[in-house]
Scaffold this motif. Structure first.
Motif, mmCIF file in Angstrom:
data_model
loop_
_atom_site.group_PDB
_atom_site.id
_atom_site.type_symbol
_atom_site.label_atom_id
_atom_site.label_comp_id
_atom_site.label_asym_id
_atom_site.label_seq_id
_atom_site.Cartn_x
_atom_site.Cartn_y
_atom_site.Cartn_z
ATOM 1 N N ALA A 111 0.857 -1.813 -0.247
ATOM 2 C CA ALA A 111 -0.159 -0.125 -0.141
ATOM 3 C C ALA A 111 0.879 1.053 -0.040
ATOM 4 O O ALA A 111 0.545 1.930 -0.531
ATOM 5 C CB ALA A 111 -0.933 -0.126 1.114
ATOM 6 N N GLU A 112 1.922 0.604 1.045
ATOM 7 C CA GLU A 112 2.862 2.584 0.317
ATOM 8 C C GLU A 112 3.900 1.966 -0.289
ATOM 9 O O GLU A 112 4.057 3.491 -0.442
ATOM 10 C CB GLU A 112 4.032 1.933 1.750
ATOM 11 N N VAL A 113 4.046 1.593 -1.216
ATOM 12 C CA VAL A 113 4.758 1.385 -1.928
ATOM 13 C C VAL A 113 3.650 2.027 -3.681
ATOM 14 O O VAL A 113 3.970 2.823 -4.168
ATOM 15 C CB VAL A 113 5.037 -0.419 -3.002
ATOM 16 N N THR A 114 2.602 1.573 -3.864
ATOM 17 C CA THR A 114 1.848 2.069 -4.649
ATOM 18 C C THR A 114 1.718 3.209 -4.334
ATOM 19 O O THR A 114 1.779 4.398 -5.429
ATOM 20 C CB THR A 114 0.307 1.517 -4.448
ATOM 21 N N GLY A 115 1.737 3.816 -2.893
ATOM 22 C CA GLY A 115 1.232 5.395 -2.671
ATOM 23 C C GLY A 115 2.013 6.273 -3.180
ATOM 24 O O GLY A 115 2.131 7.683 -3.886
ATOM 25 N N THR A 116 3.382 5.290 -3.282
ATOM 26 C CA THR A 116 4.069 6.279 -3.445
ATOM 27 C C THR A 116 4.731 6.699 -5.044
ATOM 28 O O THR A 116 4.909 7.670 -5.786
ATOM 29 C CB THR A 116 5.965 5.754 -3.401
ATOM 30 N N LEU A 118 1.511 6.522 -7.284
ATOM 31 C CA LEU A 118 0.728 6.704 -7.674
ATOM 32 C C LEU A 118 -0.285 7.361 -6.813
ATOM 33 O O LEU A 118 -1.831 8.113 -7.163
ATOM 34 C CB LEU A 118 -0.311 5.120 -7.704
ATOM 35 N N GLY A 119 0.011 8.017 -6.234
ATOM 36 C CA GLY A 119 -0.402 9.314 -4.998
ATOM 37 C C GLY A 119 -1.083 8.728 -3.860
ATOM 38 O O GLY A 119 -1.660 7.535 -3.370
ATOM 39 N N PRO A 120 -1.283 10.048 -2.736
ATOM 40 C CA PRO A 120 -1.962 9.600 -1.212
ATOM 41 C C PRO A 120 -2.967 8.717 -1.483
ATOM 42 O O PRO A 120 -3.490 8.057 -0.647
ATOM 43 C CB PRO A 120 -2.287 10.893 -0.580
ATOM 44 N N THR A 121 -4.850 9.076 -1.651
ATOM 45 C CA THR A 121 -5.496 8.727 -2.757
ATOM 46 C C THR A 121 -6.003 7.394 -2.270
ATOM 47 O O THR A 121 -6.321 6.324 -1.850
ATOM 48 C CB THR A 121 -6.510 8.915 -3.378
ATOM 49 N N MET A 122 -4.759 6.418 -3.760
ATOM 50 C CA MET A 122 -4.739 5.425 -4.190
ATOM 51 C C MET A 122 -3.956 4.491 -2.685
ATOM 52 O O MET A 122 -4.209 3.464 -2.524
ATOM 53 C CB MET A 122 -3.902 4.535 -5.275
ATOM 54 N N LYS A 123 -3.107 5.147 -1.835
ATOM 55 C CA LYS A 123 -2.322 4.695 -0.613
ATOM 56 C C LYS A 123 -3.328 3.790 0.483
ATOM 57 O O LYS A 123 -3.573 3.550 0.644
ATOM 58 C CB LYS A 123 -1.519 6.099 -0.192
ATOM 59 N N ARG A 352 0.267 -7.532 10.132
ATOM 60 C CA ARG A 352 0.485 -6.885 10.963
ATOM 61 C C ARG A 352 2.270 -5.445 9.845
ATOM 62 O O ARG A 352 2.291 -4.585 10.508
ATOM 63 C CB ARG A 352 1.304 -7.846 11.966
ATOM 64 N N TYR A 353 2.530 -6.331 8.779
ATOM 65 C CA TYR A 353 3.661 -5.106 8.142
ATOM 66 C C TYR A 353 2.356 -3.893 7.906
ATOM 67 O O TYR A 353 3.328 -2.378 7.987
ATOM 68 C CB TYR A 353 4.114 -5.928 7.140
ATOM 69 N N ALA A 354 1.605 -4.141 6.966
ATOM 70 C CA ALA A 354 0.791 -3.040 6.604
ATOM 71 C C ALA A 354 0.446 -2.198 7.415
ATOM 72 O O ALA A 354 -0.225 -0.680 7.445
ATOM 73 C CB ALA A 354 -0.315 -3.237 6.592
ATOM 74 N N LEU A 355 -0.306 -2.239 8.613
ATOM 75 C CA LEU A 355 -0.672 -1.241 9.628
ATOM 76 C C LEU A 355 0.819 -0.732 10.432
ATOM 77 O O LEU A 355 -0.107 -0.022 10.970
ATOM 78 C CB LEU A 355 -0.969 -2.272 10.829
ATOM 79 N N ALA A 356 2.018 -1.777 10.727
ATOM 80 C CA ALA A 356 2.782 -0.822 11.211
ATOM 81 C C ALA A 356 3.296 0.216 10.380
ATOM 82 O O ALA A 356 3.789 1.450 10.619
ATOM 83 C CB ALA A 356 4.318 -1.816 11.141
ATOM 84 N N ASP A 357 3.536 -0.176 9.165
ATOM 85 C CA ASP A 357 4.183 0.989 7.533
ATOM 86 C C ASP A 357 3.093 2.445 7.851
ATOM 87 O O ASP A 357 2.866 3.669 7.803
ATOM 88 C CB ASP A 357 4.011 0.594 5.983
ATOM 89 N N TRP A 358 1.452 2.373 8.145
ATOM 90 C CA TRP A 358 0.277 2.780 7.815
ATOM 91 C C TRP A 358 0.629 4.191 9.227
ATOM 92 O O TRP A 358 0.688 4.994 9.239
ATOM 93 C CB TRP A 358 -0.843 2.053 8.362
ATOM 94 N N MET A 359 0.706 3.427 10.491
ATOM 95 C CA MET A 359 0.813 3.616 12.004
ATOM 96 C C MET A 359 2.286 4.375 11.712
ATOM 97 O O MET A 359 2.549 5.071 13.022
ATOM 98 C CB MET A 359 0.483 3.154 12.886
ATOM 99 N N ASN A 360 2.927 4.132 11.407
ATOM 100 C CA ASN A 360 5.178 4.260 11.598
ATOM 101 C C ASN A 360 5.333 4.233 12.961
ATOM 102 O O ASN A 360 5.908 4.923 13.941
ATOM 103 C CB ASN A 360 4.754 5.888 11.516
ATOM 104 N N PHE A 361 4.566 2.523 13.179
ATOM 105 C CA PHE A 361 5.127 2.069 14.891
ATOM 106 C C PHE A 361 6.479 0.485 14.105
ATOM 107 O O PHE A 361 6.610 0.238 13.567
ATOM 108 C CB PHE A 361 4.179 1.042 14.782
ATOM 109 N N ASP A 362 7.652 1.215 15.233
ATOM 110 C CA ASP A 362 8.889 0.981 14.602
ATOM 111 C C ASP A 362 8.691 -0.211 15.449
ATOM 112 O O ASP A 362 8.064 -1.311 16.834
ATOM 113 C CB ASP A 362 9.258 1.414 15.971
ATOM 114 N N GLN A 363 8.153 -1.879 14.336
ATOM 115 C CA GLN A 363 7.744 -2.870 14.872
ATOM 116 C C GLN A 363 9.729 -3.317 15.564
ATOM 117 O O GLN A 363 9.808 -5.069 15.528
ATOM 118 C CB GLN A 363 8.373 -4.098 13.822
ATOM 119 N N GLY A 364 10.324 -3.483 15.653
ATOM 120 C CA GLY A 364 12.296 -3.459 16.432
ATOM 121 C C GLY A 364 11.763 -3.148 17.797
ATOM 122 O O GLY A 364 12.031 -5.099 19.245
ATOM 123 N N SER A 365 10.137 -3.015 18.527
ATOM 124 C CA SER A 365 9.727 -2.839 19.649
ATOM 125 C C SER A 365 8.299 -4.356 20.093
ATOM 126 O O SER A 365 7.910 -4.071 19.657
ATOM 127 C CB SER A 365 9.290 -1.217 20.101
#
Length: 499
Positions: A111-116, A118-123, A352-365
């Protein structure tokens, strides 16, 4: 048999020729990969190339290339052509770019890659879409194997607590929680390569067993017709049904897992393009088995249709036994029980990856990882234990999943095309399959019974759906070319830069 072998050779040759052509256009280099630069010991972990390939294969495969191919065989051996050329020019290109673009963007989810590009709406759209899709897939791949295990155990005379679906569902979900939460190299990196080898061995056993047991694979050109017993149109139903065996948007949600584990960009051709070609070969084998093992009546695949009424697990088990005997029983167990589970846990991990990227959650924690794993698996448990999915079979889910799946693939291909346009590279390698899949998805959406085909006048109405699909595909192509012209500065920018 000649048609099958020719398609198999073409697909393997496609990996070394067209696959290398695509790789050269992308231009992998010696830059530091996310696995090396970030290396958090959880999701970003360097893994050997052979493991990357086998884990990627198992992640994108599961039952997909088996179930989809068997369903596709209802149309007859013409399905070989879609599996072969769809894999080379669409599916493998899609998988390669979904993996490599994720790698170029710090291992971001699709989702993040596509947004990069194709724009924020598609993201935003794909963020919601992908998480819902992944949780649904993960839940289905927990409920299905749990039910099948109970069926197999009760047939062997097992009673008591281990003959209850809820118990096995709880065990599978508990495993999903562990596999989603801990480092990717602890379970997935160690065990999945073994299951990947089993998946390949299962396909080899089937194709060897077909002639050994006296079955004959029909030739394409002597059976070049629609053999579907229900006369379901080839276009675009066959192209939607054979999803994972030719092209699948679900793969784009899985590729970032391995994109975060590449030691070098130069591994991408083998890991991403190569795994999809391997899946295409597996799908080709099972499509051939569906055409060979079951009799046709009056030029229609009636025998296969009859066995599939009992569910795809019954068909897989039946083919395995008829082509491999007692060994096939063991491999069938792996195929219909373990493979769905391996797809389910990586689906939840990708969520989990998608939500982490969406919310900018560091998954090393540990805390952040737990904060996402618990609700993701909680929703899956609610759906699994409740009545929400109780009325759905794999066949019903496949019909709904397949269209959304192929539509996601279409969007990812347009993202790859835009990336190539911005880099002044040959974007037609992505534009051609993106346009084709736009027509496929749009046509299906207009006439399929579970989409606009709910309207009686549109159900299977090819006079409306075919022109609509073409118009929408041309519209998307026009929109892209207009955008590409702006980013390249003129209409001839593609191809000027190749690395």
């Amino acid at each position: 048999m000649i048609s099958f072998l020719l398609c198999l050779v073409i697909m393997i040759a496609g990996y070394f020729t067209y696959g290398k052509f695509v790789d050269n256009i992308f231009g992998p280099d010696d830059r530091e990969t996310p696995a090396v630069a970030i290396n958090d010991g959880v999701d970003y972990v360097v893994m050997p190339q052979w493991k990357l390939f086998l884990v990627q294969l198992l992640n994108i495969a599961g039952l997909g290339p088996i179930f989809g191919a068997l369903q596709g065989a209802l149309w007859g051996p013409i399905v070989f052509l879609w599996i072969t050329f769809g894999t080379i020019f669409a599916g493998a290109v899609h998988d390669y770019f979904s993996g490599m673009l994720s790698e170029r963007n710090n291992g971001d989810s699709i989702a993040e890659v596509t947004g990069t590009y194709l724009g924020p709406t598609m993201k935003t759209i794909l963020r919601v879409f992908s998480v819902v899709l992944l949780v649904m897939v993960g839940t289905v791949f927990a409920v299905g194997p749990a039910g099948l295990l109970v069926k197999l155990l009760t047939e062997k005379g097992v009673t008591g607590v281990f003959a209850q679906t809820t118990v096995w569902l709880g065990i599978i979900l508990a495993y999903y929680f562990i596999a989603t939460f801990i480092s990717i190299d602890k379970i997935i990196g160690r065990i999945y390569p073994i299951f990947g080898i089993c998946l390949i061995a299962m396909a080899v056993g089937v194709i060897v067993g077909i002639p050994v047991h006296g079955y004959h694979i029909p030739e394409i050109f002597s059976n070049f017709s629609n053999m579907h017993p229900s006369a379901t149109p080839v276009w675009s139903f066959m192209f939607i049904t054979v999803a994972c065996g030719a092209i699948s948007g679900f793969h784009s949600t899985q590729s970032p897992l391995m994109a975060r584990c590449l030691k070098s960009e130069r591994q991408g051709h083998f890991v991403f393009y190569g795994a999809m070609v391997a899946e295409g070969c597996i799908a080709l084998v099972w499509a051939a088995a569906g055409c060979a093992v079951y009799e046709a009546t009056g030029g229609l695949s009636t025998g296969l249709a009859e066995i599939l009424q009992g569910g795809q697990s019954v068909a897989i088990y039946d083919v395995s036994v008829k082509t491999m005997g007692s060994v096939g029983v063991i491999l069938a167990m792996i195929g219909v029980v373990i493979c769905p589970i391996t797809s389910g846990d990586t689906a939840f991990r990708s969520a989990r990856y998608a939500l982490a990227d969406w919310m900018n959650f560091d998954q090393g924690s540990f805390k952040n990882r737990l904060a996402l794993t618990v609700p993701v698996l909680g929703v899956g448990a609610f759906l699994g234990f409740g009545n929400t999915l109780g009325f759905l079979s794999y066949q019903v889910i496949w019909r709904y999943f397949s269209w959304t799946n192929q539509t996601l693939a279409m969007i990812v291909l347009w993202s790859a095309a835009m990336y190539l346009a911005k880099e002044h590279k040959n974007y037609w390698i992505a534009v051609a399959p993106a346009t084709f899949m736009s027509a496929v998805s749009a046509t299906y959406f207009v006439m399929a019974p579970e989409c606009l085909g709910l309207i009686p006048a549109l159900k299977n109405n090819t006079l409306v759906a075919y022109p609509a699909g073409i118009i929408i595909a041309v519209l998307f192509l026009g929109l892209f070319l207009n955008s590409a012209k702006k980013v390249t500065g003129n209409g001839k920018g593609q191809g000027r830069k190749t690395a």
